[in-house]
Structures are given as C-alpha cells and as structure tokens.
Design an enzyme around this catalytic site. Structure first.
Site, PDB file in Angstrom:
ATOM      1  N   ASP A 283       0.829  -1.200   0.000  1.00 44.55           N
ATOM      2  CA  ASP A 283       0.000   0.000   0.000  1.00 44.55           C
ATOM      3  C   ASP A 283       0.870   1.259   0.000  1.00 44.55           C
ATOM      4  O   ASP A 283       1.866   1.331   0.737  1.00 44.55           O
ATOM      5  CB  ASP A 283      -0.867  -0.033   1.272  1.00 44.55           C
ATOM      6  CG  ASP A 283      -1.954   1.011   1.276  1.00 44.55           C
ATOM      7  OD1 ASP A 283      -2.803   0.967   0.386  1.00 44.55           O
ATOM      8  OD2 ASP A 283      -1.948   1.868   2.180  1.00 44.55           O
TER       9      ASP A 283
ATOM     10  N   GLU B 118       1.960  -0.400  -4.912  1.00 47.08           N
ATOM     11  CA  GLU B 118       1.004   0.630  -5.321  1.00 47.08           C
ATOM     12  C   GLU B 118       1.792   1.925  -5.468  1.00 47.08           C
ATOM     13  O   GLU B 118       2.045   2.633  -4.495  1.00 47.08           O
ATOM     14  CB  GLU B 118      -0.105   0.795  -4.274  1.00 47.08           C
ATOM     15  CG  GLU B 118      -1.193   1.745  -4.761  1.00 47.08           C
ATOM     16  CD  GLU B 118      -1.985   2.446  -3.659  1.00 47.08           C
ATOM     17  OE1 GLU B 118      -3.066   2.964  -3.964  1.00 47.08           O
ATOM     18  OE2 GLU B 118      -1.525   2.498  -2.503  1.00 47.08           O
TER      19      GLU B 118
HETATM   20  C1  GLC Z   1      -4.133   3.041  -0.711  1.00 47.23           C
HETATM   21  C2  GLC Z   1      -5.353   2.174  -0.636  1.00 47.23           C
HETATM   22  C3  GLC Z   1      -6.504   3.047  -0.239  1.00 47.23           C
HETATM   23  C4  GLC Z   1      -6.221   3.623   1.120  1.00 47.23           C
HETATM   24  C5  GLC Z   1      -4.902   4.370   1.131  1.00 47.23           C
HETATM   25  C6  GLC Z   1      -4.433   4.633   2.523  1.00 47.23           C
HETATM   26  O1  GLC Z   1      -4.215   4.017  -1.694  1.00 47.23           O
HETATM   27  O2  GLC Z   1      -5.541   1.514  -1.852  1.00 47.23           O
HETATM   28  O3  GLC Z   1      -7.717   2.342  -0.242  1.00 47.23           O
HETATM   29  O4  GLC Z   1      -7.246   4.506   1.484  1.00 47.23           O
HETATM   30  O5  GLC Z   1      -3.894   3.612   0.527  1.00 47.23           O
HETATM   31  O6  GLC Z   1      -4.028   3.448   3.141  1.00 47.23           O
END
Ligand code: GLC
Length: 502
Positions: free
Chosen positions: A190, A244
């Site tokens: 994440d 991500e």
């Molecule tokens: C990422 C996740 C999202 C979350 C954010 C904070 O972007 O995919 O859903 O709100 O991180 O953890």
C-alpha cells in the site's frame, strides 16, 4: 530461464468487505471468500489479492491496521485465513495479501504508547506543522493533547510511520515473515511510494501523486524494497511483491522494479488513460520501454469503475468499451489485475444516499467529494433481494446495492453466451490456451485513425476507439470479440482477437 509465475499472471482483487459474507453480519469475510473460490477458479484467474482483513477500527476500510499479525473478528480468524490459503492452493490459485507500511491505525499499540510519550520516534511528531495536506482533504497534521502534532498523509486515524527509525524496518520484516510462513505467495504494498518524507519536511507547492516530491517517492524508499526483496528471495516458491506506486512517469515507476527491488508495480497510467487509441498506444509504448515486466489494471477499490469512466461522454458506450479495453489489456505482454465485479460489468454506484456512505474522503471533504464507496458496493451473486446472496438470508449488506444489480448478478449471467461474465471466462481461458505460443514482445501494425492493431506471434489484437466500423487486419481466424462484428467489420467501441498464419 523459467518464466516466473507472476510475469503473465491474472490477479483478481478481492475487496474483502464486499465480496461474500458467510457470517451474516452484512460484511464480507474470509469464510465467504472460501465458499466462492471455485467461482474464481472457473473464472480463470491465477491469483487473488486480499485487501486488508487485519484487526482495525475501520476508519479507512481496514487500511488503518491496529495489529499486522491478526485477523479482525469481523473477517474471521487466523484459522480461517490458513484454511483459505490451503484451499486456494489446492485449486491452483496463489494468494497475495496487502501490507500497509506507510501508516498504522491510531489504535495500534505503538501509536497509543507514542501518545503517552513513549517511542514517539516511530511516528512523525513535531512541534510545528508544514503545509502538507491529507490525501483525504484537510491538513495532514493533528495536534495531540500535549501540544505536539503528528503527520498523517491520509486520515487522522492513520498516523505515518517514521521509516528513518530502524525499529520500523525490523517490525515490517517480521510482519512479512509472519505471512510468508503462513504460505502467502506475495504482497501488495500500500502507498509504496510513501514511507520516506524529505528531511526537514519542507513546504510543497503541488502535492499530487505525480512523481518525486518531498512527500512521495523519496529515494530512500528503494532501500526498503531491496531489503524486502532479499527476504522474499530467501523463501522457496517465487514469492513476489507488487507496489502501489502512483506516478505519472514510467521512468520513475521503473525504479521500483529494478532487479533487486519489487517484482511489479501497478501501472496506473493505463487506468488513467482516456478512451483514445492515441492515449492507449502511448501508455503501452512508454510502459514496455520502461519496465522489464509490465502490469495493467483498469479498476480497483479506489477509483471509479471503468465501465462508468468510459461512459462519461456516452453512458450507453461504457460497457462495450469496458469489454473492449479488457480484451486489449489481456492481449498485452505482462500481468493483468482485475477488480471484483468488473467481470459482471458492474458500474460505479453514483447515487448512494449520504447516510450510507462510509469513505473518510466523503466526510473529510464535507461531502464535496463522493469518495470511493461507489466501487465498493457488495457483489450480487443472485437475483434475490435483499442482498443478492452477498449475505445469507434476509441480511442487508453494509452498502446498499442498486436495483440494476439483479440483472448483473452472477446467477443472471451464468451460461448466457453474450454476458460479460461468460465473455471474461472465454477471454481468460483463451489467454491461458495461447500462452505457450505468444512471445513477450509486441509489434504494431498499420491501422486506421482511432484504431490500434498489434500482434504477438500468432495473435493479433484490434481495438476500435474511432467513430465508425473498420476492416479487420489480415487473419485466418476470428478467436474472440468483445461485441458482435457487423458484416465482417469491427464496429466502434469493440476489440477482437484474431489468429494469423505466422
Ligand atoms: C491506498 C489504498 C486506499 C487507502 C490508502 C491509505 O491508496 O488503496 O484504499 O485509502 O492507501 O491506506
């Protein structure tokens, strides 16, 4: 060299709260997922990615983790998790879990200690704030009763860790080991471009996720992924990690997937591209030039579903375009990430009542931004109200499903030749069948304006983003279309896979 399993894998994202509820509390859970594993096997994906199911106060749908080594009772138990991994593996499905290293929940014992003045250096506490904003609107700083402020790039319930503290590194290495020992095949990381903030926390002009800035993408973060890679490589069975990484720049993305770092990073440029042959072609070229192994994604739990995005100018075209984009994506070299419900053609639910909404983005923006609940509405398994058998019996799901979900349910589409579900199944089966014949490389063929033709070995993919039907490139067989051909021509908003003599 053998091809690693993840290079061409199709990974299915399960947003755990919204996939299937076995316990009957209106919220999805691990036992519900287990019951539906045969459905995923039948769909033809290679792996599943589970969004966070860890103990959490759920200030951000579980991305606020209070205990990185457990299962929230709402989702089940560690025994349920172990059973899920075992059953998935028996069915030939790999399992990825989410790891959330940028921030914890404010309910995490470390943060609770920090509030009492113990171990504050594990987080980012300061006497003065800077001008950084929370990604969810509002300031990125919250004051504690003793006067200091702590940094949270997301909700106040999500304090950012201080990755300049070695203890944070050791803790996460141990968390990864914990899940690796339980048999997971990899991790989705994440906010992978977060973690480090520029020394001195300088004010910023533009804080969007674009590229390197004092807030995102600091170079020290790559040291973390080198450590993690060494750990993953020390386990048998090609364990992997996908980051991500929100960036507009393919070169920047490529830094995360150097040979000693992450295996993959999400390619959000593909998801962000408008419905345009020129835009798609540019993303494909930039991606293939920049990264050794590409990934592709059209939807996830944070963005408006692609059926709805592609229908902004022409709502009637959304589904046809979504199907065409899928067929194109599955023809590209590399791995593809699907988001639950796209195989049913689910649209974004845009008319959720305000009192049903749960996303912190909606609340922190005081209702100005709708937030992400519209792509998180529970899956309709059958036509039956009240939950379309998302939950058992008469239980209402945690977000209401619109009436249109009955027609889009699995039950309604199963066995219907031109349904979106059967189209996904055929596309995934064909991709699997062709895999051995297709090289990783891609070649462009000449094509009319607004249209893409590319070939990989015996496969040709044609995508028509133009305004009228076009002739197909030379071929020996039509393998699959995203919608009907018209008198042998490829209509607009349609894609096709063809075979040609190679
Ligand atoms: C990422 C996740 C999202 C979350 C954010 C904070 O972007 O995919 O859903 O709100 O991180 O953890």
């Amino acid at each position: 060299m053998d091809i690693p399993w993840w290079r061409d894998a199709v990974v299915y994202e399960i947003y755990v709260r919204s996939f299937a509820d076995a316990s009957g509390d209106g919220v999805g859970d691990l036992a519900g997922i287990r019951e539906r594993l045969p459905y995923l096997r039948r769909l033809g994906v290679d792996a599943i990615w589970l969004t966070p199911f860890y103990p959490s106060p759920m200030a951000d749908g579980g991305y606020d983790v209070a205990d990185y080594r457990g299962v929230d009772p709402m989702f089940g138990s560690l025994d349920d998790f172990d059973a899920l991994v075992t059953q998935a593996h028996e069915l030939g499905l790999r399992v990825l879990v989410d790891v959330v290293p940028n921030h914890s929940s404010s309910a995490h014992p470390w943060f609770q200690e920090a509030l009492r003045g113990v171990g504050r250096d594990r987080y980012i506490f300061r006497d003065h704030t800077n001008n950084w904003k929370s990604t969810f609107s509002g300031p990125a700083w919250t004051q504690t009763p003793d006067g200091q402020y702590y940094l949270h790039l997301f909700a106040p319930e999500q304090p950012d860790f201080n990755w300049r503290n070695r203890e944070v590194h050791e803790e996460f290495l141990d968390v990864l080991r914990f899940w690796l020992e339980r048999g997971v095949d990899g991790f989705r990381i994440d906010v992978a471009m977060g973690l480090y903030k520029a020394e001195g926390l300088p004010d910023v002009g533009d804080q969007s996720f674009t590229s390197v800035s004092p807030v995102w993408g600091q170079p020290e973060v790559h040291g973390v992924y080198r450590e993690w890679r060494r750990l993953l490589d020390s386990y048998p069975g090609e364990r992997m990690a996908v980051g991500e990484v929100w960036t507009d720049d393919a070169e920047d993305l490529a830094r995360y997937v150097r040979p000693d770092e992450l295996h993959q990073s999400f390619n959000f440029a593909w998801l962000e591209a408008p419905w345009s042959a020129t835009a798609f072609r540019k993303v494909i070229d930039d991606t293939l030039a920049a990264v050794p192994y590409a990934t592709w994604v059209l939807s996830n739990h944070d963005v408006v579903r692609h059926r709805t995005r592609y229908g902004t100018d022409d709502p009637g075209a959304g589904l046809a375009r979504a199907r065409a984009a899928l067929l194109t994506m599955l023809a590209l070299p590399g791995s593809a990430y699907l988001y639950q419900g796209e195989e049913l053609g689910l649209p974004e639910v845009t008319d959720l009542p305000d009192d049903a909404r749960q996303d912190p983005i909606f609340f922190r923006s005081k209702g100005e931004l709708p937030g992400r609940d519209g792509c998180r509405v529970p899956i309709p398994w059958t036509v039956d109200p009240p939950s379309h058998e998302f939950s058992p019996g008469g239980v209402e799901p945690w977000l209401p499903q619109p009436e249109s979900f009955a027609e889009l349910s699995v039950e309604k589409q199963e066995g219907v030749a031109d349904s979106t579900l059967e189209f996904y199944r055929r596309a995934l089966a064909l991709r699997r069948a062709l895999a051995g014949e297709i090289p990783y490389t891609l070649e462009w063929l000449d094509s009319p304006e607004g249209v893409l033709f590319f070939t990989r070995g015996p496969l040709i993919c044609a995508l028509n983003c133009g305004t009228g039907p076009v002739h197909l490139p030379e071929h020996t067989e039509v393998l699959l279309t995203s919608g009907p051909l018209k008198r042998g021509l490829l209509p607009q908003d349609t894609a096709v896979w063809l075979r040609h003599a190679s």
